[in-house]
Design a protein around this motif. Sequence first.
Motif, PDB file in Angstrom:
ATOM      1  N   ARG A 547      40.559  12.144  19.325  1.00 42.78           N
ATOM      2  CA  ARG A 547      39.550  11.259  18.757  1.00 42.78           C
ATOM      3  C   ARG A 547      40.019   9.815  18.666  1.00 42.78           C
ATOM      4  N   ASP A 621      42.775   9.506  27.844  1.00 41.09           N
ATOM      5  CA  ASP A 621      41.446   8.913  27.941  1.00 41.09           C
ATOM      6  C   ASP A 621      40.919   8.980  29.368  1.00 41.09           C
ATOM      7  N   LYS A 660      33.811   9.883  21.265  1.00 39.13           N
ATOM      8  CA  LYS A 660      34.739   9.493  22.323  1.00 39.13           C
ATOM      9  C   LYS A 660      34.026   8.624  23.360  1.00 39.13           C
TER      10      LYS A 660
END
Length: 730
Positions: A547, A621, A660
């Motif tokens: 997160r 990511d 996200k």
Amino acid sequence: MKQTLTKQIDNWTTRLVLYPGDPVELLARKKVYLLGVVSVLVMVMFLTLLTWQLQLPILTRYGLALLVYFSISFTLQLILKKGLAWFIFANCSYSILLTFGVILQLGGIPNSGGLIFVGLVSVIYAMIYPSSRLLIWCFSLYVITLILEGLLHSYLTPPVEMTPDKNLLLFVLNSLWLSGTILLVILYVFAKETQIAKLKADRLLEMDQLKSRMFTNISHEFRTPLTLISGMAELIRENPNQKLQERSDVILRNANRVLRLVDQMLNLSRIEADAMPLQPVQSNIISFLRYVAGSFKGLSEHRKVKLHFLPDQPELVIDFDPEKLEELVGNLLSNALKYTLAGGDVYFSIHTTYLPKTESTIPEEQLLIKVRDTGIGIPPEDLSHIFERFYRVENAKTHYEEGSGIGLTLVREYVKLMHGSIEVQSKPGTGSEFTITLPITRNAPIQEPAFSADPMDELAPTPELEWPAMQEADNHLPQLLIIEDNPDVVQYLRLVLEDKFHLRIAHNGEEGIRDALEHIPDLILSDVMMPVKDGYEVCRTLKKDFRTSHIPIVLLTARADTTSRITGLELGADAYLTKPFHKKELIVCLRNLFVQREKLRIKYGASNHEPLEPTHTAGPDEQFIQNARSILEKNYADEHFGIDELYQALGISRVQLHRKLIALTGQSSSHYIRSFRLEKARQMLTDPNKTISEIAYQTGFSDANYFSRVFALEFGQPPSNLRNVNAPGA
Ligand code: ADP
């Protein structure tokens, strides 16, 4: 094996000759002396047996006289363990004079079987003790006996039993062992020189380590206040009329902190140079110590540690030096508060006790000052070192606390100056107890102690600097979470950053992590040294958490060394700023990170279909975006494929997907999926063989009108326009 045997012999001889307080060098000399005497005893014993066999009674008696004498001298030395110079003096004189007498009895130097060398060896033995007077005495005595033996030679008659053969045999044997002794002594001198050189090198190394320990600690201690002083001064220069009082308070408080440290160092060197006399007054020590404890109220409230003052009587009028006692007790109390976690207790108790005096029957009255805490405790291996200058226990629990490592050294020196003693008991995880015992006297003039105006005030946060409350979100500004435990630093950062960011403040790592997970800020600025959880832990936790892994983290620290910097960067910190930092440096650093994040949003956006980095180098990511894209790539034609299918395919929750995507792309989940489809559609429009309805259908839109509307919203023009542009011949 050989090493352990030598070590064992060395330990054994040390135990035999050590007198408490012996310096290392004297101890080494005593050991050599002891070994010398033992070797003499062995040799003399052997020669005595031989002369007895050869039926040379004069020499046998001589041997026995030496054996008896050296045995007594040896035993005495072991009992007394002192007076090495006197023993050497007596041994040399006795051997030279006794040998002189025996040489005369044997008829002079040529008939004495080489006994002349005994005197010479005695002189060499005298070298064990570094005294030129002793050496000159032994040498003169030897030379005088030598001259006398020469002068008296013609008056002497050799005994019949000393035949030339026996004389030669003894001459060879004596020369052999005496030359052996000379060799050993020379080897010893060489070894000693090496040992002295090593000792010197060790001492230099120790001093070097002390110096670097000092520089590391002191520069850490200076960095934070200096950053605040220069930062606040700069703000005043830029805006002289704004919050002047508040800012100058921060400057003053931090300048006092630096001054206090400098004072501590100066006091330490003054005490060590015996240049700090006690200035006692006779007064009520209980009320004085109550006042000192009171001055820690602010600090104890700030750290949420209860400070209990527990005197066993309301009044006790005795001699004490107020200034030094305040410094001494202050150091113990501030350590106890510093190394105790929130919710803990510090007990500051005062007792009197009577210790029976050894020589007289009058009991001695003693004052016991105890500071006990329920803090982190001190590991047993560090306990014996904590009073050393600049020594600090380095472990995960203590390294967030800044400190110089001088405090306890000063405490020990003050206690010594007051003729008292200090003891410490500690158990890691349970707490520590420092007990100071001071003799009670009542000789000084009765006087109220001069209470300093505001003792230790730089340690306590001022009321107006209480932790600022979380601000309500201001949507126009990027959100910055500051994780910092020092209220002055927080105040400074707020002044510098509040018009550029919406600020959230957390007081320690744990609170910071909680806040970051709950509010997902745009940027995080975290101190490294903090209670509960430090900045490294913040980095480690947040960068691992799906997160928060995208949030740029700037570590702010007083630790300038490369290892700390590398640790921070390895744990995923995006930047590392060392105190003292410049205001602009901080702002530029934060802005750059924010801009980088914006660029990433464009890169990760659904309408950008450029390939991302290969998976093996990608961070969490990139991997996430890559996964989302490849899932959408396979499913965008399916009109039933939506948010539910995407988060399930990614193996995360709906909320997590939403948060996200917002963080990484600035788009909500539905917006992201729709943008992806529209981008696909835009590419298909280049194919003139497909109608717009076909394209809408093939990119998962069941309604062609709806498709055209959202297409126009996304790209600023309807699909038909693009079709015209892309049409052949257009
Ligand atoms: P510092 O400025 O680092 O506190 P001190 O000389 O006062 O220096 O203390 C030396 C070290 O002893 C400290 O770094 C700390 O590790 C340890 N120490 C001192 N007091 C306590 C305490 N009450 N509880 C735990 N550790 C302590």
